[in-house]
Each structure stands twice: as structure tokens, then as C-alpha cells.
Motif scaffolding. Structure first.
Motif, PDB file in Angstrom:
ATOM      1  N   GLY A   2       4.507  13.861  -4.334  1.00 48.65           N
ATOM      2  CA  GLY A   2       3.874  13.871  -3.015  1.00 48.65           C
ATOM      3  C   GLY A   2       4.658  13.069  -1.996  1.00 48.65           C
ATOM      4  O   GLY A   2       5.487  12.224  -2.340  1.00 48.65           O
ATOM      5  N   VAL A   3       4.408  13.353  -0.719  1.00 51.69           N
ATOM      6  CA  VAL A   3       5.008  12.566   0.362  1.00 51.69           C
ATOM      7  C   VAL A   3       4.309  11.211   0.405  1.00 51.69           C
ATOM      8  O   VAL A   3       3.087  11.140   0.525  1.00 51.69           O
ATOM      9  CB  VAL A   3       4.859  13.278   1.718  1.00 51.69           C
ATOM     10  N   VAL A   4       5.076  10.139   0.302  1.00 51.56           N
ATOM     11  CA  VAL A   4       4.517   8.796   0.209  1.00 51.56           C
ATOM     12  C   VAL A   4       5.008   7.953   1.383  1.00 51.56           C
ATOM     13  O   VAL A   4       6.201   7.934   1.690  1.00 51.56           O
ATOM     14  CB  VAL A   4       4.923   8.111  -1.120  1.00 51.56           C
ATOM     15  N   ARG A   5       4.074   7.255   2.031  1.00 54.99           N
ATOM     16  CA  ARG A   5       4.434   6.265   3.045  1.00 54.99           C
ATOM     17  C   ARG A   5       4.059   4.894   2.509  1.00 54.99           C
ATOM     18  O   ARG A   5       2.888   4.628   2.220  1.00 54.99           O
ATOM     19  CB  ARG A   5       3.714   6.533   4.365  1.00 54.99           C
ATOM     20  N   ALA A   6       5.053   4.048   2.326  1.00 53.41           N
ATOM     21  CA  ALA A   6       4.807   2.711   1.779  1.00 53.41           C
ATOM     22  C   ALA A   6       4.761   1.703   2.916  1.00 53.41           C
ATOM     23  O   ALA A   6       5.570   1.759   3.847  1.00 53.41           O
ATOM     24  CB  ALA A   6       5.916   2.334   0.797  1.00 53.41           C
ATOM     25  N   LEU A  53      -0.885   3.332 -14.423  1.00 53.24           N
ATOM     26  CA  LEU A  53      -0.067   4.543 -14.555  1.00 53.24           C
ATOM     27  C   LEU A  53       0.253   5.126 -13.186  1.00 53.24           C
ATOM     28  O   LEU A  53       1.393   5.523 -12.913  1.00 53.24           O
ATOM     29  CB  LEU A  53      -0.818   5.555 -15.427  1.00 53.24           C
ATOM     30  N   LEU A  54      -0.762   5.160 -12.314  1.00 54.85           N
ATOM     31  CA  LEU A  54      -0.531   5.667 -10.961  1.00 54.85           C
ATOM     32  C   LEU A  54       0.495   4.826 -10.205  1.00 54.85           C
ATOM     33  O   LEU A  54       1.400   5.364  -9.551  1.00 54.85           O
ATOM     34  CB  LEU A  54      -1.847   5.677 -10.180  1.00 54.85           C
ATOM     35  N   ILE A  55       0.346   3.511 -10.301  1.00 56.32           N
ATOM     36  CA  ILE A  55       1.292   2.625  -9.619  1.00 56.32           C
ATOM     37  C   ILE A  55       2.712   2.888 -10.107  1.00 56.32           C
ATOM     38  O   ILE A  55       3.652   3.004  -9.302  1.00 56.32           O
ATOM     39  CB  ILE A  55       0.923   1.145  -9.853  1.00 56.32           C
ATOM     40  N   TYR A  56       2.870   3.013 -11.426  1.00 55.87           N
ATOM     41  CA  TYR A  56       4.216   3.202 -11.984  1.00 55.87           C
ATOM     42  C   TYR A  56       4.816   4.535 -11.523  1.00 55.87           C
ATOM     43  O   TYR A  56       5.997   4.608 -11.157  1.00 55.87           O
ATOM     44  CB  TYR A  56       4.155   3.149 -13.510  1.00 55.87           C
ATOM     45  N   LEU A  57       4.010   5.590 -11.524  1.00 54.87           N
ATOM     46  CA  LEU A  57       4.517   6.890 -11.082  1.00 54.87           C
ATOM     47  C   LEU A  57       4.919   6.869  -9.608  1.00 54.87           C
ATOM     48  O   LEU A  57       5.972   7.388  -9.230  1.00 54.87           O
ATOM     49  CB  LEU A  57       3.461   7.972 -11.320  1.00 54.87           C
ATOM     50  N   VAL A  58       4.081   6.257  -8.770  1.00 59.42           N
ATOM     51  CA  VAL A  58       4.371   6.229  -7.330  1.00 59.42           C
ATOM     52  C   VAL A  58       5.587   5.356  -7.048  1.00 59.42           C
ATOM     53  O   VAL A  58       6.455   5.713  -6.238  1.00 59.42           O
ATOM     54  CB  VAL A  58       3.145   5.729  -6.550  1.00 59.42           C
ATOM     55  N   GLN A 106       0.838  -1.189   0.000  1.00 54.80           N
ATOM     56  CA  GLN A 106       0.000   0.000   0.000  1.00 54.80           C
ATOM     57  C   GLN A 106       0.876   1.243   0.000  1.00 54.80           C
ATOM     58  O   GLN A 106       1.903   1.296   0.669  1.00 54.80           O
ATOM     59  CB  GLN A 106      -0.906   0.040   1.238  1.00 54.80           C
ATOM     60  N   PHE A 107       0.442   2.273  -0.758  1.00 54.15           N
ATOM     61  CA  PHE A 107       1.113   3.567  -0.773  1.00 54.15           C
ATOM     62  C   PHE A 107       0.128   4.606  -0.240  1.00 54.15           C
ATOM     63  O   PHE A 107      -0.969   4.781  -0.781  1.00 54.15           O
ATOM     64  CB  PHE A 107       1.559   3.937  -2.184  1.00 54.15           C
ATOM     65  N   HIS A 108       0.527   5.305   0.848  1.00 58.04           N
ATOM     66  CA  HIS A 108      -0.313   6.327   1.467  1.00 58.04           C
ATOM     67  C   HIS A 108       0.234   7.701   1.108  1.00 58.04           C
ATOM     68  O   HIS A 108       1.430   7.973   1.288  1.00 58.04           O
ATOM     69  CB  HIS A 108      -0.310   6.166   2.996  1.00 58.04           C
ATOM     70  N   PHE A 109      -0.615   8.587   0.596  1.00 56.96           N
ATOM     71  CA  PHE A 109      -0.214   9.968   0.315  1.00 56.96           C
ATOM     72  C   PHE A 109      -1.440  10.852   0.513  1.00 56.96           C
ATOM     73  O   PHE A 109      -2.534  10.548   0.036  1.00 56.96           O
ATOM     74  CB  PHE A 109       0.357  10.112  -1.100  1.00 56.96           C
ATOM     75  N   GLY A 128       9.607  11.691  -0.528  1.00 54.50           N
ATOM     76  CA  GLY A 128       8.956  12.698  -1.353  1.00 54.50           C
ATOM     77  C   GLY A 128       8.630  13.962  -0.594  1.00 54.50           C
ATOM     78  O   GLY A 128       8.559  13.995   0.625  1.00 54.50           O
ATOM     79  N   SER A 129       8.417  15.038  -1.343  1.00 51.92           N
ATOM     80  CA  SER A 129       7.998  16.306  -0.769  1.00 51.92           C
ATOM     81  C   SER A 129       7.046  16.980  -1.730  1.00 51.92           C
ATOM     82  O   SER A 129       7.327  17.042  -2.922  1.00 51.92           O
ATOM     83  CB  SER A 129       9.203  17.234  -0.542  1.00 51.92           C
ATOM     84  N   PRO A 130       5.914  17.470  -1.259  1.00 55.45           N
ATOM     85  CA  PRO A 130       5.045  18.215  -2.149  1.00 55.45           C
ATOM     86  C   PRO A 130       5.796  19.404  -2.703  1.00 55.45           C
ATOM     87  O   PRO A 130       6.654  19.979  -2.016  1.00 55.45           O
ATOM     88  CB  PRO A 130       3.891  18.665  -1.221  1.00 55.45           C
TER      89      PRO A 130
END
Length: 525
Positions: free
Chosen positions: A98-102, A33-38, A2-5, A114-116
Motif C-alpha cells: 500500500g501507499v504509506v505516508r510516514a 506483524l503489521l509494524i514489521y511489514l509496514v 505514525q504510518f498512514h495508509f 509504495g503503490s497499491p
């Protein structure tokens, strides 16, 4: 996974996107596409990358690609105007900022990155003062080949130019690792200069096609905002070393014409006999600088291949030796079996190219871990004579000085390493070295502060956990020492007083006993 942002959760395994507790309907291609970008949020993703990964390399129209990107933005509450999460990098591609918590679906958090875009500037470090020498940073050259597999090649060009400039004693050159933190990022030149503390910035691009290469490069004066010099080179691939020398000489001439004339500078290099060997070394370095156990293993395999092609390639031998000593220092490999391999490679490197600073750095580490202290200091000093801007050698010179009890000089060396490379994956190691130096100097609060900074940057760095435990013990901070010891035991399962006494190359008996006493007070037996 899971990726939280923000208030969104992207669940890869369940193929679900949620905003809070509400599911969001997303088309399969948009979800991919979203998965690949994140998953690739640490770099700029090109149009070709997306087509290859999301569409399997099939022909896709620009309108289709644009519509999917717009749909992805809409799904996560973003837009082309705001670009708070998915940013367009002009002429390069997209990046998830974006800031992502995996975390795994077992709910164990893995990492946050990441940083916004509206926070990047605020979170940047305060500007560093300029040194008393011309200070310069070489940004990673842009890969214009349209092939992500060629990234290592453009990175290698940048790395070689950085190394050539670093050997000039009258320049202050930011280490490659700090310059490369800006790779794929749209940042203003002035911000780069402030954060790295430089007056000049070199940037360029590389396009490799078959046996031909085009390199464009320009030198910028940050104070005036002007381009001092720029050039484009179209050459055969075999001439790439000559082009690098020409670029380096032109930069020197543009910044320091008087010194250039007096010194009659020429870039000194002993190029490999084979471009294939150079190619493998550049691939290896791209892994080595990531500072992970698996990347270190990959780097060693690539370096072995380079040496098989060209047994007299000094840099390949030197980096291989350094890789083995670093893996031993980090505890990834057994010291007793690894150090002899590193020693053989370092001596071989020195034999074929006595001016290779990597070889002398690695041999300095070998001598340190085998308790030949004076030989160790001499090798680090020679490495720094050959490359005064070699931050890795500067940091380990500080480590050797600290183990010899010369804590004030050690602290200065570690802090010089941090100044040469203020945004470096090795910065945690340099901060840990400074922490140990402060412990030897009985400055326990300062030691704890530096150790915490090292742990913040790299939670698996056992050296910083050891210093924090011992310093808290000596400072009488019982609760802190107990908690630090618990974390240390988690990071280094075999830690004991006997291990410290036998394995850590501390020269002076008084310093060893002082360190052991800190652990005893923390509760280690």
C-alpha cells in the motif's frame, strides 16, 4: 512514529491502529506483524524474517503464522483474496504494497512510499524503444539461503554479471540500479522489458551454504517469451568468479554467436586474492547504491576493511575513491579535505588495475572539482571506453562537459545516462546535470522542467535547487525564483554569490557570469 495508509493510521508509539477516528482492537503479535511489514515495505519479508522479529526466533507452526497474517489483513480491511495491502509473493514471503505516508508524532511528514497492486501497472512509465544493439537487463538474483543477511551475496553475483556484460561494446546493458528496482517484486517479464527498453532479461537464484554455492541462471527472450539458455552451477565458494565468467560467456554466446566467435570473448577480470575482500566490497556496494549520507559512510568503512585485507584490490580502491568524490559533490563532506583522499585512492586503483572504470571515473571527478578540465574529460572518456554502459561515468561526463560550456554534448551525455538507467537513485543527479546544460544553452523553461523533475525525485539535491533558482531568475519568473531561492537556502544554508563563484568549477568566465546573473535576479546576494 505514525504510518498512514488508506483511511488507516498505525501509531507505533501508542501501539494503536485506527480506521478513521475508530480504534481497532488488535492482538499484540498481530500488531507487531503489521509494524514489521509496514517498516519493511520496500522488500519481500520471508517467513523466517517474521519468526525472528515477531516471535523472537521461537518455533511457530504454519497454522499460527497463517492465522496471524489473516488477522493482520482483516484489521486493515484486506483479505487473502484481494491482497490490496498485504501481498503474498509465492515461495518468497509477504510484502506490504500500500501507499504509506510516514510521519513523526510531532506531525512532520517524512516520506511517502509504495503503490497499491492495482496501481503499479498504471503508474509505470511508458515503454522505452529498443536501442540498435542487443539490450539486456540482469535482474537481482534471488537469495535462496533462507538468511536475509546473505542478500548482499546474491546481489553481488548479479552486480558482477551486469558489470561483465556492460564492458561489451556491442551490448546495451541496463545499469544495476534500474534492474534492482524490481528486487522482491512480482512483476511480469514483459513489464520489466517495456519499462527498461530491453529485449532480453537474465534472472537467477543463489544458495550459499558453508563453502559451497549453487547458482541457477536463465536467459529469456522477451519477444518470444522463451528461455534461450539456462544452467545450474554447484561449486566451491572459491570458484565463484569462474562461474560468473562462465555465465557471462554463455549469455554472450546465446545472444550474439557470430560476434562471440569473431571476438573470442573472455570475461576480463582481476579478481581479489581473498573472498573476504570481495565479500566486503559487495556489502559496501549494497550501501553505496542507496545514495544516502549514512550509507555512504558505511560503504567507506567496509571498503577500507577490504583494502586492509587485499591492498591490491582495484575495484575496492576505485569504489572508495568514487564514494569520496560523490560525498563531496553532494555536500556531505568538505571538498578540500575529501578530494585528496579520493585522488590517492583512484591513483592507487589505476596502478594496481588500469582497466578499472571506477578508478578512472573517480579520478575524472577529482580533476573536475580541482578544475583540471581536459584531464577530467579524458578520464571519463577512458572509463566509458572500459565500460560503455557505465551510467554513473556517463552522467558525470555530462557534468564535466557542461562545466566546460559544451552544453549540447553535456545534455546528450546526461540523457544517455538516464536511458542506461531509467529507474535509478542517481536519476535525480542526471536530470540535474541535464538541467544545468539547458541553462547554459539559455533554454530556461527546459532547465526549470528538468530541475523540478530532479527535485521531485530527490528533494535534498542542492544542484537542482540551484539551477531552478537561476533559470527562473533569468526567465523573469519572479515568484518562482523567490520560492526556489527560499528552498535553496533551506537545502544549502551557506549559499551565496561568492560561494558559487569560488566553489563551482565553471571553466568559462561568460558561463560563470551568466549563472551568477540568474541568482542576482532571483534575489541572492
Amino acid at each position: 512514529m505514525q504510518f498512514h495508509f488508506g483511511n488507516h493510521v498505525l501509531d507505533v508509539d501508542r501501539r494503536e491502529l485506527r480506521r478513521g477516528s475508530d480504534p481497532i482492537a488488535v492482538e499484540p503479535q498481530v500488531f507487531d506483524l503489521l509494524i514489521y511489514l509496514v517498516q519493511n515495505r520496500d522488500r519481500v519479508v520471508s517467513k523466517d524474517d517474521l519468526i525472528a522479529s515477531v516471535w523472537g526466533g521461537r518455533v511457530v507452526s504454519d497454522s499460527t503464522l497463517t492465522s496471524r497474517i489473516n488477522a493482520a489483513r482483516k484489521a486493515v480491511g484486506d483479505s487473502g483474496g484481494d491482497q490490496k495491502l498485504i501481498r503474498t509473493i509465492a515461495r518468497k514471503g509477504l510484502r506490504f504494497v500500500g501507499v504509506v505516508r510516514a510521519q513523526t508524532n510531532g506531525n512532520e511528514p517524512e516520506h511517502v512510499t509504495g503503490s497499491p497492486p492495482d496501481e503499479i501497472r498504471e503508474q509505470s512509465r511508458p515503454g522505452l524503444p529498443l536501442p540498435d544493439r542487443p539490450a539486456i537487463a540482469v535482474l537481482p538474483f534471488v537469495n535462496m539461503s533462507g538468511d536475509p543477511e546473505q542478500e548482499y551475496f546474491s546481489d553481488g553475483i548479479s552486480e558482477d554479471i551486469t558489470t561483465a556484460l556492460s564492458k561489451l561494446r556491442w551490448f546495451f546493458v541496463i545499469a544495476r540500479n534500474s534492474s534492482f528496482t524490481y528486487k522482491g517484486k512480482a512483476v511480469h517479464m514483459k513489464q520489466v522489458a517495456e519499462e527498461l527498453g530491453v529485449g532480453y532479461v537474465v534472472e537467477g537464484s543463489v544458495r550459499k551454504s558453508g563453502d559451497r554455492v549453487r547458482i541457477t541462471v536463465q536467459l529469456n527472450d522477451v519477444a518470444t517469451g522463451s528461455h534461450i539458455w539456462g544452467e545450474r552451477y554447484d561449486r566451491d565458494l572459491a570458484d565463484v568468479f569462474a562461474v560468473q565468467d562462465e555465465i557471462t560467456e554463455a549469455i554472450v554466446a546465446a545472444i550474439e554467436p557470430q560476434i562471440y566467435a569473431a571476438e573470442n570473448f573472455h570475461a576480463r577480470r582481476k579478481p581479489p586474492d581473498s573472498m573476504d575482500a570481495w565479500d566486503l566490497v559487495m556489502r559496501a556496494l549494497s550501501h553505496y547504491w542507496r545514495v544516502t549520507r549514512q550509507d555512504n559512510v558505511v560503504a567507506q568503512a567496509l571498503l577500507e576493511k577490504a583494502i586492509a585485507i587485499d591492498p591490491n584490490y582495484g575495484q575496492a580502491l576505485g569504489v572508495l575513491a568514487a564514494s569520496y568524490t560523490f560525498s563531496a559533490h553532494m555536500g556531505w563532506e568538505d571538498m578540500a579535505s575529501t578530494v585528496p583522499i579520493a585522488k590517492r585512492a583512484a591513483l592507487a586503483a589505476i596502478q594496481v588495475d588500469s582497466e578499472d572504470p571506477w578508478a578512472h571515473h573517480a579520478l575524472g571527478c577529482v580533476h573536475l572539482f580541482t578544475r583540471h578540465f581536459e584531464d577530467s574529460l579524458a578520464e571519463f572518456e577512458l572509463a566509458l571506453q572500459l565500460n560503455p554502459n557505465f551510467s554513473l561515468a556517463q552522467g558525470y561526463y555530462g557534468l564535466a562537459l557542461s562545466y566546460c560550456g559544451r552544453w549540447e554534448e553535456a545534455d546528450e551525455a546526461a540523457r544517455r545516462a538516464l536511458r542506461l538507467s531509467p529507474r535509478d537513485p542517481f536519476a535525480a543527479v542526471y536530470a540535474g546535470i541535464a538541467a544545468y546544460a539547458q541553462f547554459i544553452g539559455r533554454n530556461y523553461n527546459e532547465a526549470m522542467q528538468l530541475a523540478r523533475e530532479a527535485i521531485r525525485q530527490r528533494g535534498d539535491f542542492v544542484g537542482a535547487h540551484r539551477v531552478l533558482t537561476a533559470a527562473a531568475g533569468m526567465a523573469g519568473q519572479t515568484e518562482v525564483a523567490t520560492a526556489a531561492l527560499q528552498e535553496l537556502r533551506r537545502a544549502q544554508t551557506n549559499i551565496s554569490l561568492a560561494w558559487i563563484a569560488e566553489q563551482m568549477p565553471i571553466k568559462l568566465d561568460a558561463d560563470r557570469e551568466h549563472y551568477l546573473e540568474g541568482f542576482r535576479r532571483a534575489g541572492l546576494d
